[in-house]
Design an enzyme around this catalytic site. Structure first.
Site, PDB file in Angstrom:
ATOM      1  N   TYR A  62      -4.622  -1.668  -1.653  1.00 31.66           N
ATOM      2  CA  TYR A  62      -3.897  -2.648  -1.885  1.00 31.66           C
ATOM      3  C   TYR A  62      -2.558  -2.947  -1.356  1.00 31.66           C
ATOM      4  O   TYR A  62      -2.021  -1.773  -1.168  1.00 31.66           O
ATOM      5  CB  TYR A  62      -3.507  -2.594  -3.570  1.00 31.66           C
ATOM      6  CG  TYR A  62      -2.643  -3.508  -4.262  1.00 31.66           C
ATOM      7  CD1 TYR A  62      -3.148  -4.990  -4.343  1.00 31.66           C
ATOM      8  CD2 TYR A  62      -1.400  -3.393  -4.619  1.00 31.66           C
ATOM      9  CE1 TYR A  62      -2.665  -6.015  -4.992  1.00 31.66           C
ATOM     10  CE2 TYR A  62      -0.533  -4.306  -5.370  1.00 31.66           C
ATOM     11  CZ  TYR A  62      -1.071  -5.696  -5.340  1.00 31.66           C
ATOM     12  OH  TYR A  62      -0.422  -6.688  -5.967  1.00 31.66           O
ATOM     13  N   ASP A  83       1.427   1.385   5.042  1.00 30.73           N
ATOM     14  CA  ASP A  83       1.978   0.903   3.838  1.00 30.73           C
ATOM     15  C   ASP A  83       2.288   2.081   2.906  1.00 30.73           C
ATOM     16  O   ASP A  83       1.275   2.623   2.268  1.00 30.73           O
ATOM     17  CB  ASP A  83       0.849   0.047   3.185  1.00 30.73           C
ATOM     18  CG  ASP A  83       1.508  -0.392   1.959  1.00 30.73           C
ATOM     19  OD1 ASP A  83       2.390  -0.240   1.415  1.00 30.73           O
ATOM     20  OD2 ASP A  83       0.938  -1.709   1.390  1.00 30.73           O
ATOM     21  N   LYS A 117       9.113   0.729  -4.478  1.00 34.37           N
ATOM     22  CA  LYS A 117       8.854   1.774  -5.696  1.00 34.37           C
ATOM     23  C   LYS A 117      10.049   2.740  -5.455  1.00 34.37           C
ATOM     24  O   LYS A 117      11.213   2.615  -5.749  1.00 34.37           O
ATOM     25  CB  LYS A 117       7.320   2.169  -5.431  1.00 34.37           C
ATOM     26  CG  LYS A 117       6.285   1.234  -5.859  1.00 34.37           C
ATOM     27  CD  LYS A 117       5.075   1.760  -6.093  1.00 34.37           C
ATOM     28  CE  LYS A 117       4.163   0.455  -6.540  1.00 34.37           C
ATOM     29  NZ  LYS A 117       3.123  -0.005  -5.811  1.00 34.37           N
TER      30      LYS A 117
END
Ligand SMILES: *Cc1c(COP(=O)(O)O)cnc(C)c1O
Length: 430
Positions: A142, A242, A270
Site C-alpha cells: 500500500y 516507500d 508516520k
C-alpha cells in the site's frame, strides 16, 4: 447502549461509515469501533472510560508512546507563535537536515502532509525526471491512495476490496491511469527480471515497501531488493523505497539501512510527524532538482512543513536517537511475538509471528508468510475471534488480519506481560 455505540450511530449520520479512514470501522472484525478520548504512554481510553493497551500507535507514528512529555512541551512552545505561515521557517531546515543525516540516501527532502502526498509526488517526480510513464508496484503493498497506486493495494483495500479482480482496486480510478501501473508479486525476483526485459527503457520507477506492513508484515528478501536495485540502475529507472511505515521504525536508518540498499528516492511519513500530519519525500540531489521551483515537476502544499507538525516530528526524531532506543524497542517487540507464539502452541492454535524493529506481524497460519498469496491463506475467522477476545481484555490490536502491529518505547515489561496474560485466555477460547 454504550457511549461508543451512541457515538458510532451519531457519527454515521454525518460521516460515511462513521469514520474518516476505512480500517477504523471494524467492518472486517465486526462490532463497534471504539471512540478514543485520550491516550498516554502505551494506553488509550475510550468514550466508556475503558483502558486499552495500544498496539496500533496511530498506525505507526506514536513510537515514543502517546503524549510524550517532551513532544507535548515542544508543541506548547510552538503553538504560542501561531501555527501556520505559508512562508519558510528555520525548523523546516532543521528537520530536513536531521532526515538527511539519518538517511544518507536522501540528499534533499521536501516536506508534505501525508504519506499519500509523499508517494504521489515521488512518482510524479520519477516520471518527470525519466520522461517515462510505466511504474511497477507489488501485490499487497500500500502506497497511499493516489490513483496510480490503487492497483492491487494492501491495507484497507486488502481488507475490503475484491482482490480476485485485476487492476484497479478502487472504483473511480480510470483504467487509462491504472494501465500505467504494472503489479508484480512481492519477493518474486524472476518475474521482476522478466518485466524489465519486456519493457526495456519504459519503466519510470519501481516502488516498494522494503518491509511490507500493509498486508500484515511480510519481509522482502535481500535478493528481491538487490535485484530491484540492480535492474533499476541498469535500465535508468528510479527505485523508490516507500518507508512511510518502516522509516525510523524498523531501525534508525530505516529498512534501507537494514538491507544496505540505496534508493533513488525515499518516502517518509508516520514517525516523522510524531502523530501530527507530516510526511516527506527525498533522495538524489539531481532528481530533486527537477522539482518546482527549480525544475518542471510541480508539487506544492498550503500546510507543508507546518510548524506544529515539524515540532512534533523533530522532537520525536531526537528522542529515538537516544543510544539503544531501537535495540530496546526491537527486544520488547520480539518478547511480545515470542510470547504469543509460545501461548498459541500451548493452546494448539496454528499461529506464527514475525518482527522487524518495532513492527510485528501476527499470522493465524503455521508459517510466517513470504508473499501476498501466503498472507491471504491465514485463518481470518480465528483472527477475528482473537481480536475481540483481546479487545474485551483491554488490548487494542489492528482490527484486520492484514495489518501490521506497532510497539512503542512505552511498552515496558509489565505492559508486555499484561498483554500475554490476556492472550493466554484469548488463545484458550479459540
Ligand atoms: C500509511 C502508509 C502510506 C500512506 O500514508 P498516509 O499518511 O496515510 O497517506 C503510504 N505508504 C505506506 C507504506 C504506508 O504505510
Amino acid at each position: 447502549m454504550s457511549r461508543n455505540q451512541q457515538l458510532f450511530e451519531r457519527a454515521q449520520q454525518t460521516i460515511p461509515g462513521g469514520v474518516n479512514s476505512p480500517v477504523r470501522a471494524f467492518r472486517s472484525v465486526g462490532g463497534t469501533p471504539r471512540f478514543i478520548e485520550r491516550a498516554s504512554g502505551p494506553y488509550m481510553w475510550d468514550a466508556d472510560g475503558t483502558r486499552y493497551i495500544d498496539y496500533i500507535g496511530s498506525w505507526g507514528p506514536m513510537i515514543v508512546g502517546h503524549a510524550h512529555p517532551e513532544v507535548v512541551q515542544a508543541l506548547r512552545e510552538t503553538v504560542d507563535r501561531s501555527f501556520s505561515f505559508g512562508a519558510p521557517t528555520e525548523a523546516e531546515i532543521t528537520i530536513a537536515e536531521e532526515i538527511c543525516k539519518l538517511m544518507p540516501s536522501m540528499e534533499q527532502v521536501r516536506m508534505v502532509s501525508s504519506g499519500t502526498e509523499a508517494t504521489m509526488s515521488a512518482l510524479r517526480l520519477a516520471r518527470g525526471f525519466t520522461g517515462r510513464d510505466l511504474i511497477i508496484k507489488f501485490e499487497g503493498c500500500y502506497h497511499g491512495h493516489a490513483d496510480s497506486l490503487l492497483v492491487k493495494a494492501g491495507s484497507g483495500l486488502l481488507t475490503f476490496a475484491d482482490t480476485t479482480k485485476n487492476a484497479p482496486s478502487s472504483a473511480g480510478v480510470p483504467a487509462d491511469i491504472a494501465k500505467h501501473t504494472m503489479v508484480l508479486e512481492y519477493n518474486n525476483v524472476e518475474q521482476l527480471k522478466e518485466a524489465f526485459a519486456k519493457h526495456r527503457g519504459e519503466v519510470a520507477a519501481v516502488i516498494v515497501e522494503p518491509v511490507a506492513g500493509n498486508m500484515n508484515l511480510v519481509r522482502a528478501s535481500q535478493d528481491f531488493l538487490q535485484a530491484m536495485r540492480d535492474l533499476c540502475t541498469a535500465d535508468g529507472a528510479m527505485l523508490i523505497l516507500d518507508e512511510v511505515m518502516t522509516g525510523f521504525r524498523v531501525a534508525l536508518g530505516g529498512a534501507q539501512s537494514l538491507y544496505g540498499i540505496r534508493p533513488d528516492l525515499t518516502c517518509l511519513g508516520k514517525v516523522i510527524g510524531g502523530g501530527l500530519p507530516a510526511a516527506a519525500f527525498g533522495g538524489r540531489r539531481d532528481i530533486m532538482a527537477a522539482l518546482a521551483p527549480l525544475g518542471g515537476v510541480y508539487q506544492a502544499g498550503t500546510l507543508s512543513g507546518n510548524p506544529l507538525a515539524v515540532a512534533a516530528g523533530l522532537t520525536t526524531l531526537r528522542l529515538i536517537q537516544k543510544p539503544g532506543f531501537h535495540d530496546a524497542l526491537a527486544a520488547q517487540t520480539r518478547k511480545l511475538a515470542d510470547g504469543l507464539v509460545a501461548l498459541a502452541q500451548a493452546a494448539g492454535v496454528p499461529f506464527s509471528a514475525d518482527t522487524v524493529g518495532g513492527m510485528f506481524g501476527l499470522y493465524f497460519r503455521a508459517e510466517v508468510p513470504r508473499s501476498f498469496a501466503e498472507v491471504t491463506q491465514s485463518d481470518t475467522a480465528a483472527f477475528n475471534r482473537f481480536f475481540h477476545a483481546m479487545l474485551d481484555a483491554g488490548v487494542y490490536l489492528a482490527p484486520s488480519a492484514f495489518e501490521a502491529g506497532f510497539v512503542s518505547a512505552a511498552h515496558d515489561d509489565a505492559v508486555i506481560a499484561a498483554t500475554l496474560e490476556a492472550a493466554r485466555t484469548a488463545f484458550g477460547k479459540l
